[in-house]
Design a protein around this motif. Structure first.
Motif, PDB file in Angstrom:
ATOM      1  N   GLN A  79       0.824  -1.203   0.000  1.00  0.00           N
ATOM      2  CA  GLN A  79       0.000   0.000   0.000  1.00  0.00           C
ATOM      3  C   GLN A  79       0.860   1.255   0.000  1.00  0.00           C
ATOM      4  O   GLN A  79       0.564   2.221  -0.699  1.00  0.00           O
ATOM      5  N   THR A  80       1.915   1.257   0.789  1.00  0.00           N
ATOM      6  CA  THR A  80       2.810   2.412   0.867  1.00  0.00           C
ATOM      7  C   THR A  80       3.508   2.642  -0.471  1.00  0.00           C
ATOM      8  O   THR A  80       3.606   3.773  -0.945  1.00  0.00           O
ATOM      9  N   THR A  81       3.973   1.580  -1.088  1.00  0.00           N
ATOM     10  CA  THR A  81       4.625   1.685  -2.394  1.00  0.00           C
ATOM     11  C   THR A  81       3.666   2.253  -3.431  1.00  0.00           C
ATOM     12  O   THR A  81       4.029   3.135  -4.217  1.00  0.00           O
ATOM     13  N   THR A  82       2.433   1.789  -3.433  1.00  0.00           N
ATOM     14  CA  THR A  82       1.424   2.285  -4.366  1.00  0.00           C
ATOM     15  C   THR A  82       1.152   3.764  -4.134  1.00  0.00           C
ATOM     16  O   THR A  82       1.076   4.553  -5.076  1.00  0.00           O
ATOM     17  N   ALA A  83       1.021   4.149  -2.871  1.00  0.00           N
ATOM     18  CA  ALA A  83       0.756   5.552  -2.540  1.00  0.00           C
ATOM     19  C   ALA A  83       1.904   6.453  -2.976  1.00  0.00           C
ATOM     20  O   ALA A  83       1.683   7.537  -3.524  1.00  0.00           O
ATOM     21  N   ILE A  84       3.133   6.019  -2.750  1.00  0.00           N
ATOM     22  CA  ILE A  84       4.305   6.813  -3.156  1.00  0.00           C
ATOM     23  C   ILE A  84       4.371   6.923  -4.674  1.00  0.00           C
ATOM     24  O   ILE A  84       4.625   8.003  -5.214  1.00  0.00           O
ATOM     25  N   ARG A  85       4.111   5.833  -5.388  1.00  0.00           N
ATOM     26  CA  ARG A  85       4.131   5.856  -6.858  1.00  0.00           C
ATOM     27  C   ARG A  85       3.073   6.838  -7.384  1.00  0.00           C
ATOM     28  O   ARG A  85       3.350   7.638  -8.272  1.00  0.00           O
ATOM     29  N   GLU A  86       1.864   6.800  -6.821  1.00  0.00           N
ATOM     30  CA  GLU A  86       0.802   7.719  -7.238  1.00  0.00           C
ATOM     31  C   GLU A  86       1.186   9.165  -6.939  1.00  0.00           C
ATOM     32  O   GLU A  86       0.924  10.058  -7.730  1.00  0.00           O
ATOM     33  N   TRP A  87       1.800   9.401  -5.799  1.00  0.00           N
ATOM     34  CA  TRP A  87       2.206  10.756  -5.432  1.00  0.00           C
ATOM     35  C   TRP A  87       3.261  11.287  -6.391  1.00  0.00           C
ATOM     36  O   TRP A  87       3.230  12.439  -6.799  1.00  0.00           O
ATOM     37  N   MET A  88       4.193  10.418  -6.789  1.00  0.00           N
ATOM     38  CA  MET A  88       5.259  10.835  -7.693  1.00  0.00           C
ATOM     39  C   MET A  88       4.732  11.126  -9.102  1.00  0.00           C
ATOM     40  O   MET A  88       5.318  11.917  -9.834  1.00  0.00           O
ATOM     41  N   GLN A  89       3.618  10.509  -9.498  1.00  0.00           N
ATOM     42  CA  GLN A  89       3.088  10.675 -10.843  1.00  0.00           C
ATOM     43  C   GLN A  89       2.047  11.790 -10.946  1.00  0.00           C
ATOM     44  O   GLN A  89       1.459  11.973 -12.001  1.00  0.00           O
ATOM     45  N   ARG A  90       1.850  12.530  -9.872  1.00  0.00           N
ATOM     46  CA  ARG A  90       0.848  13.594  -9.915  1.00  0.00           C
ATOM     47  C   ARG A  90       1.250  14.678 -10.905  1.00  0.00           C
ATOM     48  O   ARG A  90       2.422  14.912 -11.158  1.00  0.00           O
ATOM     49  N   GLU A  91       0.223  15.336 -11.454  1.00  0.00           N
ATOM     50  CA  GLU A  91       0.437  16.422 -12.402  1.00  0.00           C
ATOM     51  C   GLU A  91      -0.408  17.611 -11.968  1.00  0.00           C
ATOM     52  O   GLU A  91      -1.331  17.463 -11.181  1.00  0.00           O
ATOM     53  N   LYS A  92      -0.091  18.778 -12.501  1.00  0.00           N
ATOM     54  CA  LYS A  92      -0.901  19.973 -12.257  1.00  0.00           C
ATOM     55  C   LYS A  92      -1.524  20.417 -13.568  1.00  0.00           C
ATOM     56  O   LYS A  92      -0.843  20.484 -14.582  1.00  0.00           O
ATOM     57  N   HIS A  93      -2.830  20.686 -13.511  1.00  0.00           N
ATOM     58  CA  HIS A  93      -3.554  21.143 -14.690  1.00  0.00           C
ATOM     59  C   HIS A  93      -4.535  22.228 -14.275  1.00  0.00           C
ATOM     60  O   HIS A  93      -5.079  22.193 -13.170  1.00  0.00           O
ATOM     61  N   SER A  94      -4.783  23.158 -15.171  1.00  0.00           N
ATOM     62  CA  SER A  94      -5.808  24.170 -14.908  1.00  0.00           C
ATOM     63  C   SER A  94      -7.168  23.568 -15.255  1.00  0.00           C
ATOM     64  O   SER A  94      -7.265  22.573 -15.981  1.00  0.00           O
ATOM     65  N   PHE A  95      -8.227  24.192 -14.743  1.00  0.00           N
ATOM     66  CA  PHE A  95      -9.567  23.730 -15.082  1.00  0.00           C
ATOM     67  C   PHE A  95      -9.816  23.877 -16.592  1.00  0.00           C
ATOM     68  O   PHE A  95     -10.504  23.054 -17.193  1.00  0.00           O
ATOM     69  N   ALA A  96      -9.237  24.898 -17.214  1.00  0.00           N
ATOM     70  CA  ALA A  96      -9.382  25.079 -18.658  1.00  0.00           C
ATOM     71  C   ALA A  96      -8.757  23.900 -19.413  1.00  0.00           C
ATOM     72  O   ALA A  96      -9.331  23.396 -20.384  1.00  0.00           O
ATOM     73  N   GLU A  97      -7.580  23.450 -18.980  1.00  0.00           N
ATOM     74  CA  GLU A  97      -6.936  22.298 -19.609  1.00  0.00           C
ATOM     75  C   GLU A  97      -7.775  21.038 -19.408  1.00  0.00           C
ATOM     76  O   GLU A  97      -7.935  20.238 -20.335  1.00  0.00           O
ATOM     77  N   LEU A  98      -8.320  20.872 -18.203  1.00  0.00           N
ATOM     78  CA  LEU A  98      -9.158  19.707 -17.934  1.00  0.00           C
ATOM     79  C   LEU A  98     -10.414  19.718 -18.800  1.00  0.00           C
ATOM     80  O   LEU A  98     -10.861  18.667 -19.266  1.00  0.00           O
ATOM     81  N   SER A  99     -10.981  20.901 -19.033  1.00  0.00           N
ATOM     82  CA  SER A  99     -12.185  20.969 -19.865  1.00  0.00           C
ATOM     83  C   SER A  99     -11.882  20.512 -21.288  1.00  0.00           C
ATOM     84  O   SER A  99     -12.677  19.796 -21.904  1.00  0.00           O
TER      85      SER A  99
END
Length: 118
Positions: free
Chosen positions: A11-31
């Protein structure tokens, strides 16, 4: 190793992998991502002469929803956009909320791998 420790490490490994793969996007980009993704489900309703479009996209455990109002010229005005992930608080844009902007950025799981470019 005990099974409970193995499960905890997994579970910890999965959580760390997900945290490392996070991205930032604006709501306009998401739309734009929602509009152009091939798996997006789109419906349209007209009430009292006003047309609204509803978009829904689910990728793995990420749910994206968007509601727009269509003008007479065919352009869309985003009324609501929401991003729901299981391990974090929902990110929501509401057009009537003066504290929200389409340029606000939110942290998302990795979406760039999900078949459509942002």
């Amino acid at each position: 190793m005990k099974p409970s420790w193995k499960n905890w490490l997994k579970q910890t490994t999965t959580a760390i992998r997900e945290w490392m793969q996070r991205e930032k996007h604006s709501f306009a980009e998401l739309s734009e991502f929602i509009r152009h993704h091939p798996d997006t489900v789109r419906s349209e309703r007209t009430w009292l002469g006003l047309t609204y479009r509803f978009y829904s996209l689910t990728l793995d455990d990420v749910a994206l929803k968007m509601e727009t109002k269509v003008s007479r010229t065919g352009s869309e005005h985003i009324l609501l956009l929401s991003l729901h992930t299981p391990r974090s608080e929902a990110a929501i844009y509401r057009s009537y909320d003066e504290t929200c902007s389409l340029e606000d950025t939110v942290v998302t799981p990795s979406l760039s791998e999900k078949t459509a470019p942002i």
